[in-house]
Design a protein around this motif. Structure first.
Motif, PDB file in Angstrom:
ATOM      1  N   ASN B  63       0.402  -1.011   0.045  1.00  0.00           N
ATOM      2  CA  ASN B  63      -0.144   0.095  -0.065  1.00  0.00           C
ATOM      3  C   ASN B  63       1.063   1.019  -0.107  1.00  0.00           C
ATOM      4  OD1 ASN B  63      -1.992   2.023   0.706  1.00  0.00           O
ATOM      5  ND2 ASN B  63      -2.884   0.087   2.239  1.00  0.00           N
ATOM      6  N   VAL B  64       0.653   2.360  -0.689  1.00  0.00           N
ATOM      7  CA  VAL B  64       1.274   3.698  -0.174  1.00  0.00           C
ATOM      8  C   VAL B  64       1.552   3.626   1.049  1.00  0.00           C
ATOM      9  CG1 VAL B  64       1.081   4.791  -2.551  1.00  0.00           C
ATOM     10  CG2 VAL B  64      -0.586   5.415  -0.410  1.00  0.00           C
ATOM     11  N   SER B  65       2.377   4.435   1.431  1.00  0.00           N
ATOM     12  CA  SER B  65       3.096   4.627   3.162  1.00  0.00           C
ATOM     13  C   SER B  65       4.014   5.627   3.298  1.00  0.00           C
ATOM     14  CB  SER B  65       3.579   3.826   3.267  1.00  0.00           C
ATOM     15  OG  SER B  65       4.073   3.171   4.845  1.00  0.00           O
ATOM     16  N   CYS B  70       3.226   0.786   6.300  1.00  0.00           N
ATOM     17  CA  CYS B  70       2.127   2.069   6.268  1.00  0.00           C
ATOM     18  C   CYS B  70       1.091   1.844   7.474  1.00  0.00           C
ATOM     19  CB  CYS B  70       1.525   1.468   5.504  1.00  0.00           C
ATOM     20  SG  CYS B  70      -0.303  -0.090   5.576  1.00  0.00           S
ATOM     21  N   ILE B  72      -2.041   1.662   8.083  1.00  0.00           N
ATOM     22  CA  ILE B  72      -2.761   0.547   8.744  1.00  0.00           C
ATOM     23  C   ILE B  72      -1.756  -1.592   9.396  1.00  0.00           C
ATOM     24  CG2 ILE B  72      -4.171  -2.041   7.260  1.00  0.00           C
ATOM     25  CD1 ILE B  72      -5.468   0.881   6.126  1.00  0.00           C
ATOM     26  N   LEU B  89      -4.593  -0.023  -4.513  1.00  0.00           N
ATOM     27  CA  LEU B  89      -4.862   1.572  -3.670  1.00  0.00           C
ATOM     28  C   LEU B  89      -5.822   1.792  -3.320  1.00  0.00           C
ATOM     29  CD1 LEU B  89      -3.654   3.575  -1.534  1.00  0.00           C
ATOM     30  CD2 LEU B  89      -3.304   4.785  -3.710  1.00  0.00           C
TER      31      LEU B  89
END
Lengths: 206, 206
Positions: B63-65, B70, B72, B89
């Motif tokens: 995921n983008v981070s 990230c 989450i 995403l």
């Protein structure tokens, strides 16, 4: 919306501040930026920030400008003895888009509207009158929106000009091209009947 | 469009590069920025540039981070023994918006699609299989788009997992809430008949 990245969330929130851009559209735009190279996004950001930092108003016509004079006022190819008087910058862009006008402009910054607290002093009327009297202006074309405030502004400026010899005109009002007669408002229809034009002139302008 | 300022023109051109934003909308957005303070526009520009420069992908779920993990994956309140497998995403954001899921994610980066030249190696399938085998994953929820590529990807991953003991589910397909039966496509309607659910379970989930 929850995001896995605060950087992403901040960018979406900034985009969502723009008019007509909701959270979902903002996300779409940011995800698009994410797919571009860092250099391209930096260019986007720098262009915008530089614009806001350095833009100013033309000292002559009050249009937005890069220097003391805007590109239009500084252009020697344009006829500076004709001034088109408009409310805002947007109107300049709309008229320029027609590619039919080769004179100068004067941006009033609005119209006289006592109900909104806008009097002649908040507008650039004083400078316009000085331009007309001192810069050898031959024609003044009013391109204000056709409403009571626009007309008031027009009358006020004309009174200020007094007996100074200058040709004053206003852009034609009438039924728009592609408009349907039966849906036109009464005012427009009435005025376009009063100001009917010879068919020869109509054919020539087509 | 002609502009009296090159700074303005450049900014409009940059905005017009965004998807779904034409020249007129770009101008509207730039004129809005012109009305904001230079500081506010600088913040907008910096937020965007910083996002693009510093954003990275979560080393666990892709995921983008902001950092190696990230928000989450780094959240101890979430159940990390459940992984929801998605394409992009965007899907993570859509599922997060429901506020009904409290597990982790795995972003594949697409689905297997030979016609588009996307094979298993271009996706993060290898890492997903490792996560399942090494991190004590109890349930794998597939939330892929219901098409042939999504199904292919699902079967491929299941084959890769072999006999490893993990519960594998997929989000329910069926008639959408607010959807009308007569307009549903045959595939959806057929599947929602095959996978009909006990009325008690339906009432409980409502």
């Amino acid at each position: 919306m929850t995001f896995s990245s605060t950087l992403l969330e901040n960018a979406v929130n900034e985009f969502a501040k723009l008019p007509g851009i909701g959270k979902k559209t903002a996300l779409r735009l940011v995800l698009h930026q994410l797919k571009q190279s860092p250099e391209a996004v930096q260019l986007f950001a720098d262009t915008l920030a530089t614009m806001r930092q350095n833009i100013r108003f033309c000292t002559r016509c009050f249009n937005v400008s890069d220097g003391p004079l805007c590109n239009i006022c500084a252009n020697p190819q344009r006829r500076h003895s004709t001034i088109c008087v408009v409310e805002t910058l947007r109107d300049v862009i709309a008229i320029e888009a027609t590619q039919q006008y080769n004179g100068a402009y004067h941006v009033l910054g609005g119209v006289i509207s006592p109900l909104d607290g806008v009097g002649p002093d908040q507008l650039t009327i004083e400078t316009l009158v000085e331009r007309v009297k001192n810069d050898g202006i031959e024609e003044l074309i009013f391109a204000l929106n056709p409403n009571i405030q626009g007309d008031t502004t027009l009358y006020y400026i004309q009174k200020k000009l007094g007996t100074h010899p200058v040709k004053v005109t206003t852009i034609a009002r009438g039924i728009a091209f592609g408009g349907e007669l039966e849906y036109a408002d009464e005012m427009t229809l009435a005025r376009s009947l009063q100001n009917r034009m010879p068919i020869d002139a109509y054919i020539k302008s087509a």
